[in-house]
Design a protein around this motif. Structure first.
Motif, PDB file in Angstrom:
ATOM      1  N   VAL A   1      13.153  78.657 -38.424  1.00  8.22           N
ATOM      2  CA  VAL A   1      14.527  79.043 -37.597  1.00  8.22           C
ATOM      3  C   VAL A   1      15.512  79.213 -38.827  1.00  8.22           C
ATOM      4  CG1 VAL A   1      16.393  78.217 -36.419  1.00  8.22           C
ATOM      5  CG2 VAL A   1      13.874  77.568 -35.839  1.00  8.22           C
ATOM      6  N   ARG A   2      15.991  80.724 -38.729  1.00  3.04           N
ATOM      7  CA  ARG A   2      17.178  81.369 -39.680  1.00  3.04           C
ATOM      8  C   ARG A   2      18.253  80.746 -39.432  1.00  3.04           C
ATOM      9  NH1 ARG A   2      15.006  85.632 -42.607  1.00  3.04           N
ATOM     10  NH2 ARG A   2      17.332  86.204 -43.033  1.00  3.04           N
ATOM     11  N   GLY A   3      19.194  80.782 -40.593  1.00  2.99           N
ATOM     12  CA  GLY A   3      20.790  80.326 -40.602  1.00  2.99           C
ATOM     13  C   GLY A   3      20.859  79.094 -41.312  1.00  2.99           C
ATOM     14  N   PHE A   4      19.933  78.363 -41.861  1.00  4.53           N
ATOM     15  CA  PHE A   4      19.981  77.120 -42.738  1.00  4.53           C
ATOM     16  C   PHE A   4      19.972  77.077 -44.166  1.00  4.53           C
ATOM     17  CE2 PHE A   4      19.110  76.134 -38.228  1.00  4.53           C
ATOM     18  CZ  PHE A   4      20.040  75.217 -37.890  1.00  4.53           C
ATOM     19  N   ASN A   5      20.315  78.151 -44.819  1.00  7.23           N
ATOM     20  CA  ASN A   5      19.968  78.418 -46.186  1.00  7.23           C
ATOM     21  C   ASN A   5      20.814  77.407 -46.863  1.00  7.23           C
ATOM     22  OD1 ASN A   5      18.751  80.620 -45.375  1.00  7.23           O
ATOM     23  ND2 ASN A   5      19.468  81.913 -46.739  1.00  7.23           N
ATOM     24  N   LYS A   6      21.913  77.215 -46.695  1.00  5.58           N
ATOM     25  CA  LYS A   6      22.888  75.930 -47.147  1.00  5.58           C
ATOM     26  C   LYS A   6      22.028  74.740 -47.274  1.00  5.58           C
ATOM     27  CE  LYS A   6      27.240  78.385 -46.943  1.00  5.58           C
ATOM     28  NZ  LYS A   6      28.758  78.177 -46.250  1.00  5.58           N
ATOM     29  N   GLN A   7      21.505  74.269 -46.050  1.00  6.01           N
ATOM     30  CA  GLN A   7      21.073  73.125 -45.825  1.00  6.01           C
ATOM     31  C   GLN A   7      19.693  73.098 -46.627  1.00  6.01           C
ATOM     32  OE1 GLN A   7      22.452  74.937 -43.622  1.00  6.01           O
ATOM     33  NE2 GLN A   7      23.492  73.770 -42.104  1.00  6.01           N
ATOM     34  N   ILE A   8      18.977  74.310 -46.838  1.00  3.36           N
ATOM     35  CA  ILE A   8      17.711  74.063 -47.471  1.00  3.36           C
ATOM     36  C   ILE A   8      17.897  73.780 -48.958  1.00  3.36           C
ATOM     37  CG2 ILE A   8      15.786  75.565 -48.365  1.00  3.36           C
ATOM     38  CD1 ILE A   8      16.105  77.047 -45.349  1.00  3.36           C
TER      39      ILE A   8
ATOM     40  N   PRO B   1      10.788  62.719 -51.092  1.00  2.00           N
ATOM     41  CA  PRO B   1       9.757  63.646 -51.469  1.00  2.00           C
ATOM     42  C   PRO B   1       9.121  64.634 -50.394  1.00  2.00           C
ATOM     43  CG  PRO B   1       8.690  61.489 -51.710  1.00  2.00           C
ATOM     44  CD  PRO B   1      10.066  61.298 -51.488  1.00  2.00           C
ATOM     45  N   LEU B   2       9.043  64.063 -49.116  1.00  2.00           N
ATOM     46  CA  LEU B   2       8.577  64.809 -47.993  1.00  2.00           C
ATOM     47  C   LEU B   2       9.648  65.838 -47.483  1.00  2.00           C
ATOM     48  CD1 LEU B   2       7.057  62.214 -45.762  1.00  2.00           C
ATOM     49  CD2 LEU B   2       5.986  63.615 -47.483  1.00  2.00           C
ATOM     50  N   ILE B   3      10.955  65.407 -47.716  1.00  4.46           N
ATOM     51  CA  ILE B   3      12.208  66.567 -47.423  1.00  4.46           C
ATOM     52  C   ILE B   3      12.114  67.587 -48.405  1.00  4.46           C
ATOM     53  CG2 ILE B   3      14.451  66.670 -46.983  1.00  4.46           C
ATOM     54  CD1 ILE B   3      14.475  63.922 -45.663  1.00  4.46           C
ATOM     55  N   HIS B   4      12.020  66.954 -49.723  1.00  8.95           N
ATOM     56  CA  HIS B   4      12.127  68.027 -50.725  1.00  8.95           C
ATOM     57  C   HIS B   4      10.816  69.059 -50.626  1.00  8.95           C
ATOM     58  CE1 HIS B   4      10.777  69.108 -54.964  1.00  8.95           C
ATOM     59  NE2 HIS B   4      12.146  69.444 -55.071  1.00  8.95           N
ATOM     60  N   ASP B   5       9.594  68.640 -50.395  1.00  7.79           N
ATOM     61  CA  ASP B   5       8.733  69.451 -50.349  1.00  7.79           C
ATOM     62  C   ASP B   5       8.654  70.667 -49.351  1.00  7.79           C
ATOM     63  OD1 ASP B   5       7.719  67.776 -52.481  1.00  7.79           O
ATOM     64  OD2 ASP B   5       5.654  67.282 -51.479  1.00  7.79           O
TER      65      ASP B   5
ATOM     66  N   ARG C   1       9.205  74.864 -49.222  1.00 12.34           N
ATOM     67  CA  ARG C   1       8.368  75.898 -48.244  1.00 12.34           C
ATOM     68  C   ARG C   1       9.525  76.620 -47.609  1.00 12.34           C
ATOM     69  NH1 ARG C   1       5.465  71.148 -48.434  1.00 12.34           N
ATOM     70  NH2 ARG C   1       3.223  71.354 -49.468  1.00 12.34           N
ATOM     71  N   ALA C   2      10.540  76.110 -47.053  1.00 17.69           N
ATOM     72  CA  ALA C   2      11.463  76.739 -46.349  1.00 17.69           C
ATOM     73  C   ALA C   2      12.061  77.688 -47.194  1.00 17.69           C
ATOM     74  CB  ALA C   2      12.387  75.673 -45.656  1.00 17.69           C
ATOM     75  N   ALA C   3      12.436  77.390 -48.400  1.00 17.14           N
ATOM     76  CA  ALA C   3      13.303  78.405 -49.250  1.00 17.14           C
ATOM     77  C   ALA C   3      12.258  79.448 -49.517  1.00 17.14           C
ATOM     78  CB  ALA C   3      13.539  77.522 -50.633  1.00 17.14           C
ATOM     79  N   GLY C   4      10.947  79.422 -49.746  1.00 15.24           N
ATOM     80  CA  GLY C   4      10.194  80.589 -49.870  1.00 15.24           C
ATOM     81  C   GLY C   4      10.318  81.406 -48.361  1.00 15.24           C
ATOM     82  N   ASN C   5       9.910  80.672 -47.542  1.00 17.47           N
ATOM     83  CA  ASN C   5       9.782  81.224 -46.023  1.00 17.47           C
ATOM     84  C   ASN C   5      11.168  82.143 -45.854  1.00 17.47           C
ATOM     85  OD1 ASN C   5       7.133  80.781 -45.666  1.00 17.47           O
ATOM     86  ND2 ASN C   5       7.636  78.891 -44.394  1.00 17.47           N
TER      87      ASN C   5
END
Length: 291
Positions: free
Chosen positions: A174-181, A190-194, A198-202
């Motif tokens: 889902v787009r629109g959450f770059n700041k939250q990423i 660590p699960l959230i970080h990981d 992945r989200a940053a790449g996608n």
């Protein structure tokens, strides 16, 4: 010598350790039989639900079976959640490819909409256990719908770490959450970080590049996270990623070397010839993606 007849459990165990494209012709029937048998071993039903989501076997009948499990309040939360998530790949494929090319269609348009509607209702039902609702959201975002953005926003705002983890996973789609990423890259979980990597790449989040580059350069980065970081870096800044991973292409670990080689090859594509203004949905400025 008489050949031993494989039991249903034997067949399921073989499917688990075999690549899906090498599954026997009766794989779909084996998985359906386990899914639809309320007396079957719980662990086997959970495994069958996971495997049934593979696009090699899923069809309208399998979709209906998975939906029935996800909706059944008498089933365990684990099985219901696994069934909901298993629908994700087929929903994504249908959403991406559409239904015009029959040879590419794994589920019908009717089954697609049935699944989308059913998952929306499950997510919105407060009587459904939280674990199941989280998995419903994670499965359904593979085919983005208008309601998803607000659902992800609420999940991320929750004080519950599990909901926040679900939210960051959903940010892969889902787009629109770059700041939250970017914010989630600093999480102590660590699960959230990981998932944030992945989200940053996608989502090609430029502001995340330096953090991801640091993971690639560190000798302490765990393998799976390193692989995710390599993939993310090559999506965000292909040229810079190539120089970052050059030494990793000589790694003794075949997976790491292959990921590095792929990143280098990706960087050699004619990016300079691409007119990004012609790419549907392209946004040059990260901040424009955030409300």
């Amino acid at each position: 010598m008489t050949k031993k007849r494989l039991t249903r459990s034997d067949k399921l165990a073989l499917l688990e350790v075999t690549a899906p494209w090498e599954w026997p012709e009766d794989a779909r029937e084996t998985l359906l039989a386990v899914l639809q048998d309320a007396e079957a071993d719980q662990a086997e039903r959970v495994l069958a639900a996971e495997l049934a989501g593979d696009t090699c076997v899923i069809d309208d009948t399998v979709v209906a079976a998975l939906l029935a499990l996800a909706q059944d309040a008498d089933e365990s939360d684990e099985l219901r959640g696994k069934a909901a998530v298993a629908l994700g790949p087929a929903l994504e494929l249908a959403d991406t490819d559409g239904f015009d090319m029959q040879e590419m269609v794994v589920i019908s348009q009717e089954a697609f909409h049935d699944a989308i509607d059913a998952l929306r209702k499950l997510y919105g039902d407060p009587s459904v256990p939280q674990f199941v609702r989280r998995r419903v959201l994670e499965g359904s975002v593979r085919a983005r719908q208008p309601w998803h953005k607000e659902a992800v926003r609420r999940a991320y705002a929750s004080d519950d770490e599990e909901w926040k983890l679900t939210a960051v996973f959903c940010m892969n789609y889902v787009r629109g959450f770059n700041k939250q990423i970017v914010e989630s890259l600093g999480s102590d979980n660590p699960l959230i970080h990981d998932e944030a990597v992945r989200a940053a790449g996608n989502q090609e989040v430029k502001a995340a590049f330096q953090h991801i580059a640091g993971l690639i350069e560190s000798d302490d980065t765990e393998k799976n996270l390193l692989l995710a970081a390599i993939n993310a870096a090559s999506s965000i800044r292909p040229g810079e990623a190539a120089s970052l991973v050059a030494d990793l292409a000589n790694s003794d670990d075949e997976d790491i070397a292959a990921a590095a080689d792929e990143a280098i090859a990706y960087s050699e594509l004619p990016w300079d010839d691409l007119d990004v203004s012609e790419v549907e949905g392209w946004v040059e400025d990260d901040d424009e993606l955030d409300d």
